[in-house]
Motif scaffolding. Structure first.
Motif, PDB file in Angstrom:
ATOM      1  N   ALA A 258      25.732   1.331 -44.874  1.00  0.00           N
ATOM      2  CA  ALA A 258      25.161   2.516 -44.226  1.00  0.00           C
ATOM      3  C   ALA A 258      23.863   2.892 -44.936  1.00  0.00           C
ATOM      4  O   ALA A 258      23.786   2.859 -46.166  1.00  0.00           O
ATOM      5  CB  ALA A 258      26.151   3.667 -44.280  1.00  0.00           C
ATOM      6  N   LEU A 259      22.838   3.219 -44.165  1.00  0.00           N
ATOM      7  CA  LEU A 259      21.525   3.586 -44.705  1.00  0.00           C
ATOM      8  C   LEU A 259      21.174   5.003 -44.282  1.00  0.00           C
ATOM      9  O   LEU A 259      21.538   5.445 -43.188  1.00  0.00           O
ATOM     10  CB  LEU A 259      20.448   2.637 -44.168  1.00  0.00           C
ATOM     11  N   SER A 260      20.440   5.681 -45.126  1.00  0.00           N
ATOM     12  CA  SER A 260      19.955   7.007 -44.764  1.00  0.00           C
ATOM     13  C   SER A 260      18.716   6.867 -43.882  1.00  0.00           C
ATOM     14  O   SER A 260      18.048   5.826 -43.888  1.00  0.00           O
ATOM     15  CB  SER A 260      19.611   7.811 -46.014  1.00  0.00           C
ATOM     16  N   GLN A 261      18.412   7.912 -43.161  1.00  0.00           N
ATOM     17  CA  GLN A 261      17.202   7.909 -42.343  1.00  0.00           C
ATOM     18  C   GLN A 261      15.962   7.748 -43.221  1.00  0.00           C
ATOM     19  O   GLN A 261      15.008   7.066 -42.857  1.00  0.00           O
ATOM     20  CB  GLN A 261      17.118   9.198 -41.518  1.00  0.00           C
ATOM     21  N   ALA A 262      15.999   8.335 -44.411  1.00  0.00           N
ATOM     22  CA  ALA A 262      14.865   8.220 -45.340  1.00  0.00           C
ATOM     23  C   ALA A 262      14.660   6.773 -45.775  1.00  0.00           C
ATOM     24  O   ALA A 262      13.521   6.300 -45.876  1.00  0.00           O
ATOM     25  CB  ALA A 262      15.094   9.111 -46.560  1.00  0.00           C
ATOM     26  N   GLU A 263      15.745   6.055 -46.026  1.00  0.00           N
ATOM     27  CA  GLU A 263      15.634   4.640 -46.412  1.00  0.00           C
ATOM     28  C   GLU A 263      15.043   3.809 -45.279  1.00  0.00           C
ATOM     29  O   GLU A 263      14.164   2.966 -45.495  1.00  0.00           O
ATOM     30  CB  GLU A 263      17.014   4.090 -46.807  1.00  0.00           C
ATOM     31  N   ILE A 264      15.523   4.058 -44.061  1.00  0.00           N
ATOM     32  CA  ILE A 264      15.032   3.319 -42.899  1.00  0.00           C
ATOM     33  C   ILE A 264      13.543   3.588 -42.696  1.00  0.00           C
ATOM     34  O   ILE A 264      12.741   2.658 -42.519  1.00  0.00           O
ATOM     35  CB  ILE A 264      15.849   3.689 -41.647  1.00  0.00           C
ATOM     36  N   GLU A 265      13.156   4.840 -42.743  1.00  0.00           N
ATOM     37  CA  GLU A 265      11.751   5.194 -42.534  1.00  0.00           C
ATOM     38  C   GLU A 265      10.864   4.656 -43.653  1.00  0.00           C
ATOM     39  O   GLU A 265       9.759   4.186 -43.407  1.00  0.00           O
ATOM     40  CB  GLU A 265      11.607   6.705 -42.382  1.00  0.00           C
ATOM     41  N   HIS A 266      11.349   4.692 -44.881  1.00  0.00           N
ATOM     42  CA  HIS A 266      10.596   4.135 -46.015  1.00  0.00           C
ATOM     43  C   HIS A 266      10.296   2.651 -45.760  1.00  0.00           C
ATOM     44  O   HIS A 266       9.172   2.192 -45.959  1.00  0.00           O
ATOM     45  CB  HIS A 266      11.390   4.295 -47.314  1.00  0.00           C
ATOM     46  N   TYR A 267      11.332   1.924 -45.348  1.00  0.00           N
ATOM     47  CA  TYR A 267      11.148   0.486 -45.114  1.00  0.00           C
ATOM     48  C   TYR A 267      10.141   0.234 -43.996  1.00  0.00           C
ATOM     49  O   TYR A 267       9.200  -0.553 -44.152  1.00  0.00           O
ATOM     50  CB  TYR A 267      12.488  -0.175 -44.795  1.00  0.00           C
TER      51      TYR A 267
END
Length: 195
Positions: A132-141
């Motif tokens: 599971a990933l946070s929205q912040a992790e997804i957006e950072h990537y």
């Protein structure tokens, strides 16, 4: 490699170039723009194989007698949905939001085509498990790594692969874009030898 045959790589992917180079096989890159649409009735691995063969067809008329072209196409499948390259950052974020916390399948189709019409088409499948990933992790990537040129909006060799991929069932290199174990085996059947 025998002097009789010359390998052409019809791919702009730096990852495919890296993998072929690391195999020790000499090759030349030749590029053409090819439409990557496919018939809607095709299912998962069929899509990857169809696209690889379709790309090879674009080179058929131009091949010299000693040339063999290698084409490939990688797709990401979540259940029955094919996730191709995202159109923009918003679509990339939507794709990764769907993939996070789930397992999905990566298929790479490969086609070898010779000037004499000889053709080999195959595909490989790898099951990829994402935590599971946070929205912040997804957006950072997405904002920092710009994965718009990658099926499913991610590269396993990138930052997201290090933080999100918890398990693979199958070839890691297949997820990178080329199932090199199968490519090696098939090229040997064609008479290519790097050793």
């Amino acid at each position: 490699m025998p002097s009789k045959l010359r390998l052409l790589l019809a791919s702009n992917s730096p990852r495919r170039r890296q993998l072929l180079t690391e195999l020790g096989l000499p090759y030349t890159v030749r590029l053409k723009e090819v439409d990557e649409s496919y018939p809607p009735h095709l299912h998962r691995a069929e899509v990857a194989e169809y696209l690889a063969a379709h790309k090879a067809d674009a080179y058929r008329a131009d091949l010299q007698p000693d040339e063999v072209v290698l084409t490939a196409d990688t797709i990401v499948c979540l259940d029955e949905d094919v996730l191709n390259k995202p159109a923009d950052e918003a679509e990339a974020i939507r794709m990764l939001t769907r993939l996070q916390g789930r397992a999905h399948d990566v298929f790479t189709g490969v086609c070898l085509l010779g000037a004499d019409g000889r053709q080999t088409v195959f595909s490989d499948q790898t099951r990829v498990h994402f935590r599971a990933l946070s929205q912040a992790e997804i957006e950072h990537y997405v904002l920092n790594y710009k994965p718009l040129d990658k099926a499913g909006a991610y590269g396993a060799q990138d930052w997201i692969g290090m933080v999100a991929v918890t398990r693979l069932e199958g070839s890691y290199f297949n997820v990178m874009g080329l199932p090199v174990h199968r490519v090696w085996e098939e090229l040997e059947k064609w008479g290519f030898h790097a050793l």
